[in-house]
Write an enzyme that holds these catalytic residues in place. Sequence first.
Site, PDB file in Angstrom:
ATOM      1  N   LYS A  79       0.991  -1.116   0.099  1.00  0.00           N
ATOM      2  CA  LYS A  79      -0.088   0.113  -0.166  1.00  0.00           C
ATOM      3  C   LYS A  79       0.778   1.261   0.027  1.00  0.00           C
ATOM      4  CE  LYS A  79      -3.540   1.783   2.914  1.00  0.00           C
ATOM      5  NZ  LYS A  79      -4.708   1.495   4.026  1.00  0.00           N
ATOM      6  N   SER A 154      -9.766   1.514   3.431  1.00  0.00           N
ATOM      7  CA  SER A 154      -8.901   2.266   2.677  1.00  0.00           C
ATOM      8  C   SER A 154      -7.814   1.642   1.948  1.00  0.00           C
ATOM      9  CB  SER A 154      -8.117   3.405   3.308  1.00  0.00           C
ATOM     10  OG  SER A 154      -7.216   2.550   4.418  1.00  0.00           O
ATOM     11  N   SER A 178      -9.781  -1.202   7.450  1.00  0.00           N
ATOM     12  CA  SER A 178      -9.134  -1.038   5.924  1.00  0.00           C
ATOM     13  C   SER A 178      -8.500  -2.107   5.216  1.00  0.00           C
ATOM     14  CB  SER A 178      -8.263   0.178   6.101  1.00  0.00           C
ATOM     15  OG  SER A 178      -8.789   1.312   6.049  1.00  0.00           O
TER      16      SER A 178
HETATM   17  N1  GLN Z   1     -12.808   3.298   7.162  1.00  0.00           N
HETATM   18  C1  GLN Z   1     -12.227   3.465   8.424  1.00  0.00           C
HETATM   19  C2  GLN Z   1     -11.570   5.342   8.469  1.00  0.00           C
HETATM   20  O1  GLN Z   1     -12.142   5.753   7.608  1.00  0.00           O
HETATM   21  C3  GLN Z   1     -10.997   2.825   8.883  1.00  0.00           C
HETATM   22  C4  GLN Z   1      -9.737   3.356   8.070  1.00  0.00           C
HETATM   23  C5  GLN Z   1      -8.677   2.262   7.977  1.00  0.00           C
HETATM   24  O2  GLN Z   1      -8.843   1.209   8.636  1.00  0.00           O
HETATM   25  N2  GLN Z   1      -7.478   2.939   7.749  1.00  0.00           N
HETATM   26  O3  GLN Z   1     -11.334   5.701   9.432  1.00  0.00           O
END
Ligand code: GLN
Length: 488
Positions: A79, A154, A178
């Site tokens: 990532k 994400s 994410s």
């Molecule tokens: N979707 C969650 C957020 O927006 C988790 C994001 C993540 O795990 N990096 O914070």
Amino acid sequence: MTATPATLQALRRALDAGEVSSSELVEAALARAEATRATLNAFIGLRPEPARAAAAEADARRARGEGRGPLDGLPVAIKDNMVQAGDPATCASRILEGFVAPYTATAVERLEAAGAIVVGRTNMDEFAMGSSTEHSTAGPTHNPWGPQRTAGGSSGGSAVAVAAGLVQGALGSDTGGSIRQPASFCGVVGLKPTYGRVSRWGLVAFASSLDQIGVFARSAADAAWLLEAIAGHDPKDSTSLPEPVPCYADALDGDVSGLVLGLPREYFVEEGVDPGVLSAVRSAVAELERGGAEVREVSLPHTHAAIATYYLLATAEASSNLARYAGVRYARPAEGSVGLTDMYQRTRSEGFGSEVKRRILLGTYVLSAGYYDAYYRKAQQVRTLLRRDFEQAFQNCDVIVTPTSPEVAFPLGSKTADPLRMYLSDVYTVSANLAGIPGVSIPCGFESGMPVGLQLLGRPLEEAALLRVADAYQRRTDFHLRPPPEPT
Ligand code: GLN
């Protein structure tokens, strides 16, 4: 394409049998990533030259009989919030344009030490804030199962890279879901280890007490290889755990008899969950029961407070972590700035996207003198209650089973205008981060043609138990081996 998609294990066998070379695998990964750039947009950046050089070395090692183990010579992706010396790492943000990493993240270094070859950096929501990989300077990633659907987020780019067979393994980061949510949306395995199991050194911080690096793969067996390569203590990360890393592959004996699966009452309420998702999850539980597992209802009574707690703590930590992007140590100072305050303001106003700004504002508010006790301190207290919920539940079961997400992948653009609705996609995933426990999402069926994910949560450091259940399920079903339609 109808052929069974390759796994890391299948490619390992092909390499060992001399049917394919590492150089060929890397060329194929690069070519497929290029060919799907417009349709899937899984990668932010490819690194063809270093990847080709590493493949040539891996081929030479194998020819000399000096292979480094299961991952040697296999292409993988990381990532874009993990640093690799000499390469960019943008976190899908304008503010990091032009940044070149001076060192390599421990997890990435360990993958490379095991011989895996990083072919590129995958798309993501800016600074890992989001649930759809739509908040990205590189534009959205598309779900291979339905191109007008999000990949989840994400870590959507890593999930899609594996789902569409561009690579067979990838790293992601999970702060509130994410890894697990995009894995669920794209029909692949996504594992978030126990907090501290994998070093965060070289992972760009979002919310440091929740962030954890984990893996994407097609099968539990492949995930076991990847996790084993990256896990373990790292003196550079004071929160990394000293416990030795087990051989995860050894746990995959297909046997779940006697194992107690806990179904949290609060996660199986009809309201707010797609009935198709619930029925796929229930069928998966029934399959595991046929395999000999015992099923019990458990309770996680503070579940209703998890989303609010997560978004208070995650934004508070983010507001502090992102203070460093101000044009001095990180970020190129905005042009035409007059004086320090003006430079800070312009650099940050121009460099951050709207979701990141929203989080910084929220987090600053939560930590401000007048509201600290009402919000930040209170959220820390509720976090303790959520952790205790799990401790209690794990006295009555070995592994907790839930849906990963209340719905299948939603259409692109359907939630970007309503941040609160976007935040609710994380209802089933954030608690594991707040409690620090491991979780994995595995494909368990389809709803409206889109993959459904089954989430397994375990006691701290019991990744092996999760992988055992996931693998036992995959021996009995083939959802994880069904390929998405070929992108056109
Ligand atoms: N979707 C969650 C957020 O927006 C988790 C994001 C993540 O795990 N990096 O914070």
